[in-house]
Design a protein around this motif. Structure first.
Motif, mmCIF file in Angstrom:
data_model
loop_
_atom_site.group_PDB
_atom_site.id
_atom_site.type_symbol
_atom_site.label_atom_id
_atom_site.label_comp_id
_atom_site.label_asym_id
_atom_site.label_seq_id
_atom_site.Cartn_x
_atom_site.Cartn_y
_atom_site.Cartn_z
ATOM 1 N N MET A 57 67.253 59.362 -58.576
ATOM 2 C CA MET A 57 68.318 60.362 -58.611
ATOM 3 C C MET A 57 67.922 61.549 -57.742
ATOM 4 S SD MET A 57 69.258 60.349 -62.709
ATOM 5 C CE MET A 57 67.523 60.284 -63.205
ATOM 6 N N VAL A 58 68.923 62.204 -57.164
ATOM 7 C CA VAL A 58 68.695 63.401 -56.371
ATOM 8 C C VAL A 58 69.792 64.409 -56.690
ATOM 9 C CG1 VAL A 58 67.545 62.196 -54.470
ATOM 10 C CG2 VAL A 58 70.029 62.530 -54.410
ATOM 11 N N SER A 59 69.537 65.670 -56.359
ATOM 12 C CA SER A 59 70.566 66.696 -56.454
ATOM 13 C C SER A 59 70.882 67.201 -55.057
ATOM 14 C CB SER A 59 70.097 67.860 -57.335
ATOM 15 O OG SER A 59 69.152 68.674 -56.644
ATOM 16 N N ALA A 60 71.981 67.904 -54.926
ATOM 17 C CA ALA A 60 72.371 68.434 -53.624
ATOM 18 C C ALA A 60 71.382 69.467 -53.116
ATOM 19 C CB ALA A 60 73.768 69.047 -53.704
ATOM 20 N N GLN A 61 70.600 70.052 -54.021
ATOM 21 C CA GLN A 61 69.581 71.030 -53.639
ATOM 22 C C GLN A 61 68.219 70.377 -53.407
ATOM 23 O OE1 GLN A 61 71.743 71.605 -56.333
ATOM 24 N NE2 GLN A 61 73.042 72.732 -54.882
ATOM 25 N N ARG A 62 68.199 69.016 -53.343
ATOM 26 C CA ARG A 62 67.031 68.238 -52.956
ATOM 27 C C ARG A 62 65.975 68.102 -54.042
ATOM 28 N NH1 ARG A 62 68.791 65.628 -48.306
ATOM 29 N NH2 ARG A 62 70.255 67.063 -47.316
ATOM 30 N N TRP A 63 66.342 68.286 -55.299
ATOM 31 C CA TRP A 63 65.456 67.862 -56.372
ATOM 32 C C TRP A 63 65.523 66.341 -56.465
ATOM 33 C CZ3 TRP A 63 62.424 70.693 -59.919
ATOM 34 C CH2 TRP A 63 62.467 72.082 -59.747
ATOM 35 N N ARG A 64 64.372 65.694 -56.729
ATOM 36 C CA ARG A 64 64.304 64.241 -56.858
ATOM 37 C C ARG A 64 63.760 63.887 -58.237
ATOM 38 N NH1 ARG A 64 60.608 61.705 -53.813
ATOM 39 N NH2 ARG A 64 59.319 63.555 -53.477
ATOM 40 N N VAL A 65 64.304 62.848 -58.838
ATOM 41 C CA VAL A 65 63.895 62.436 -60.181
ATOM 42 C C VAL A 65 63.735 60.925 -60.232
ATOM 43 C CG1 VAL A 65 64.581 62.301 -62.609
ATOM 44 C CG2 VAL A 65 64.953 64.422 -61.329
ATOM 45 N N ASP A 66 62.614 60.477 -60.825
ATOM 46 C CA ASP A 66 62.379 59.065 -61.106
ATOM 47 C C ASP A 66 62.095 58.903 -62.598
ATOM 48 O OD1 ASP A 66 62.555 57.855 -58.502
ATOM 49 O OD2 ASP A 66 60.653 58.849 -58.010
ATOM 50 N N CYS A 67 62.526 57.785 -63.159
ATOM 51 C CA CYS A 67 62.267 57.498 -64.571
ATOM 52 C C CYS A 67 60.935 56.754 -64.719
ATOM 53 C CB CYS A 67 63.391 56.662 -65.171
ATOM 54 S SG CYS A 67 64.915 57.584 -65.446
ATOM 55 N N LEU A 68 60.194 57.101 -65.770
ATOM 56 C CA LEU A 68 58.960 56.402 -66.084
ATOM 57 C C LEU A 68 59.265 55.106 -66.837
ATOM 58 C CD1 LEU A 68 56.774 59.442 -67.154
ATOM 59 C CD2 LEU A 68 56.486 58.040 -65.098
ATOM 60 N N PRO A 69 58.375 54.120 -66.770
ATOM 61 C CA PRO A 69 58.623 52.854 -67.485
ATOM 62 C C PRO A 69 58.671 53.052 -68.998
ATOM 63 C CG PRO A 69 56.851 52.642 -65.858
ATOM 64 C CD PRO A 69 57.146 54.101 -65.981
ATOM 65 N N ASN A 70 59.321 52.132 -69.668
ATOM 66 C CA ASN A 70 59.360 52.083 -71.132
ATOM 67 C C ASN A 70 59.923 53.364 -71.752
ATOM 68 O OD1 ASN A 70 58.050 49.497 -71.058
ATOM 69 N ND2 ASN A 70 56.090 50.571 -70.788
ATOM 70 N N SER A 71 60.901 53.965 -71.072
ATOM 71 C CA SER A 71 61.547 55.197 -71.575
ATOM 72 C C SER A 71 60.537 56.276 -71.884
ATOM 73 C CB SER A 71 62.384 54.872 -72.818
ATOM 74 O OG SER A 71 63.377 53.919 -72.536
ATOM 75 N N GLY A 72 59.539 56.396 -71.013
ATOM 76 C CA GLY A 72 58.466 57.355 -71.252
ATOM 77 C C GLY A 72 58.701 58.735 -70.683
ATOM 78 N N GLY A 73 59.893 58.985 -70.138
ATOM 79 C CA GLY A 73 60.185 60.298 -69.574
ATOM 80 C C GLY A 73 60.597 60.194 -68.126
ATOM 81 N N VAL A 74 60.533 61.325 -67.420
ATOM 82 C CA VAL A 74 60.916 61.363 -66.012
ATOM 83 C C VAL A 74 59.889 62.162 -65.221
ATOM 84 C CG1 VAL A 74 63.378 61.172 -66.530
ATOM 85 C CG2 VAL A 74 62.340 63.431 -66.264
ATOM 86 N N ILE A 75 59.835 61.885 -63.924
ATOM 87 C CA ILE A 75 59.041 62.679 -62.987
ATOM 88 C C ILE A 75 60.025 63.368 -62.051
ATOM 89 C CG2 ILE A 75 57.257 62.687 -61.211
ATOM 90 C CD1 ILE A 75 56.212 61.848 -63.916
ATOM 91 N N ALA A 76 59.950 64.693 -61.973
ATOM 92 C CA ALA A 76 60.847 65.467 -61.112
ATOM 93 C C ALA A 76 60.039 66.142 -60.010
ATOM 94 C CB ALA A 76 61.609 66.508 -61.926
ATOM 95 N N TYR A 77 60.620 66.179 -58.810
ATOM 96 C CA TYR A 77 59.986 66.820 -57.667
ATOM 97 C C TYR A 77 60.908 67.927 -57.153
ATOM 98 C CZ TYR A 77 57.058 62.622 -57.591
ATOM 99 O OH TYR A 77 56.199 61.601 -57.932
ATOM 100 N N GLY A 120 71.135 54.713 -55.728
ATOM 101 C CA GLY A 120 71.246 53.284 -55.461
ATOM 102 C C GLY A 120 69.944 52.675 -54.992
ATOM 103 N N ALA A 121 68.898 53.505 -54.863
ATOM 104 C CA ALA A 121 67.578 53.035 -54.451
ATOM 105 C C ALA A 121 66.636 53.020 -55.649
ATOM 106 C CB ALA A 121 67.015 53.928 -53.355
ATOM 107 N N THR A 122 65.492 52.366 -55.489
ATOM 108 C CA THR A 122 64.492 52.342 -56.553
ATOM 109 C C THR A 122 63.831 53.695 -56.703
ATOM 110 O OG1 THR A 122 64.073 49.997 -56.116
ATOM 111 C CG2 THR A 122 62.402 51.195 -57.366
ATOM 112 N N THR A 123 63.524 54.337 -55.572
ATOM 113 C CA THR A 123 62.954 55.677 -55.588
ATOM 114 C C THR A 123 63.374 56.415 -54.319
ATOM 115 O OG1 THR A 123 60.912 56.968 -55.835
ATOM 116 C CG2 THR A 123 60.755 54.932 -54.563
ATOM 117 N N PRO A 124 63.831 57.655 -54.413
ATOM 118 C CA PRO A 124 64.089 58.330 -55.687
ATOM 119 C C PRO A 124 65.303 57.744 -56.390
ATOM 120 C CG PRO A 124 64.900 59.673 -53.883
ATOM 121 C CD PRO A 124 64.185 58.513 -53.256
#
Length: 379
Positions: free
Chosen positions: A21-41, A15-19
């Motif tokens: 998406m998150v997982s219960a194991q604390r992986w974080r994911v943000d989408c890149l602009p223009n459907s250019g992929g994702v950044i995962a932490y 529900g936030a801009t960043t991150p």
């Protein structure tokens, strides 16, 4: 998001801009602009730039993003190079300090591709051998890995076709480079006793060439009871009790899979208590045959709140509390008996952990954070 070991991280919207998406194991994911992929932490601070768009479908388009660049917390990088801009086949990996590895394939560019050689810039070479699975077109089983020092790993499989033998196509023996081996046997287990579709082939026995034997017995719980796994080892029996899908109800589905107790023969007992931390207002459900169990309007991460060890009549208790936004406990309290003759006096020690960061320094819950070259996410 799928990891190199085959496990998956179930992502939920925050529900936030960043991150994003998150997982219960604390992986974080943000989408890149223009459907250019994702950044995962990953939980340990590794950054994965997943910008290689690949089609995983055969008859329909199934998009997935593969990793092109990995950056560690110190700024060191690894760049992943592919056969083409739309291929999942990795050709080489180069690092910011000048090292590199390259991959050679049989059936390069095809769906039956398989790695036959990995060569490092320092001269080390790993070679991989396979055998075709009889009766199944285009399926190959890894049978050996030759290391740079000339020694090899060996793998054998249960390959009987069209049978109901447990563990069909699973590994039956692993041979180590030093010459020892471990053999495996399997049994069918119904983790949902009321559902015949839940049948799983699980390891029931393993035997080391040195003579050690381990046996595994599974007792899935029903009507609120915990799942029990009994392991008989050369050193004694260990009994594990986990939360199974039949031990939860609506609102507690987040607990499925958590370890509640571990007993080492008659020597020691460990019990665990868990708390939850809300990550999202998205309804959480269990994948697979237990999808009907949900946590309405919330997705939670499990946090270890207490661990109690009982040994020789004494109790040792560690509690974790005052968790920060990343699940790190800011207060850790330990209590146990004092030594010496006579009645045991209690002792309690509490530690305040100051500060926190998005990368966990101490984390009581197990977290998998592989440094992967083939991590992928479907969006």
């Amino acid at each position: 998001m799928e990891l190199p070991d085959g496990s998956r991280q179930l992502l939920t919207y925050t529900g936030a801009t960043t991150p994003l998406m998150v997982s219960a194991q604390r992986w974080r994911v943000d989408c890149l602009p223009n459907s250019g992929g994702v950044i995962a932490y990953s939980p340990d601070g590794m950054r994965y730039e997943m910008t290689q768009l690949v089609n995983l479908g055969e008859t329909t388009f199934v998009p997935a993003w593969y990793t092109r660049k990995i950056t560690d917390p110190n700024g060191n990088t690894a760049t992943v190079n592919y056969l083409s801009n739309s291929s999942p086949q990795i050709q080489s990996v180069t690092t910011s300090d000048g090292r590199s590895i390259s991959f050679t394939y049989a059936d390069s560019g095809l769906t039956t591709r398989r790695i036959t050689r990995i060569s490092a810039s320092g001269g080390q070479v790993y070679e991989y051998s396979y055998t075709a699975l009889s009766g199944v077109t285009g399926v190959f089983l890894l049978t050996g890995v030759r290391r740079p020092d000339g020694t090899s790993w060996g793998y054998a499989y249960n390959t009987a076709l069209y049978t109901t033998v447990p563990g069909k196509f699973s590994i039956s023996r692993v041979t180590y480079p030093q010459g020892g081996s471990i053999s495996y046997e399997y049994a069918h287990v119904f983790f949902d006793p009321a559902n015949s579709a839940s049948r799983t082939a699980a390891v029931s026995r393993k035997v080391a060439s040195t003579g050690g034997t381990w046996t595994f017995q599974y007792a899935p719980g029903t009507n609120g009871a915990l799942d029990t796994t009994t392991v008989n080892t050369p050193a004694g029996q260990i009994v594990y009790r986990h939360v199974g899908p039949h031990a939860v109800s609506y609102g507690s589905t987040w607990m499925v899979g958590l370890l509640m107790s571990k007993q080492y023969a008659n020597l020691q007992t460990e019990t665990y208590r868990w708390a939850k931390q809300r990550l999202s207002s998205e309804t959480y459900s269990r994948p697979g045959v237990f999808w009907s169990k949900t946590d309405p309007n919330e997705t939670n991460a499990p946090l270890l709140a207490e661990k109690v060890i009982g040994r020789n009549g004494a109790t040792y208790r560690t509690t974790y509390s005052d968790f920060d936004a990343y699940g790190n406990p800011r207060t850790i309290s330990e209590a146990g008996p004092m030594g010496g003759a006579g009645p045991q006096a209690g002792r309690t020690m509490s530690t305040r952990v100051s500060g926190s960061s998005s990368v966990s320094r101490t984390r009581p819950t197990p977290v998998a954070a592989p440094h992967a070259l083939s991590t992928r996410a479907a969006t």
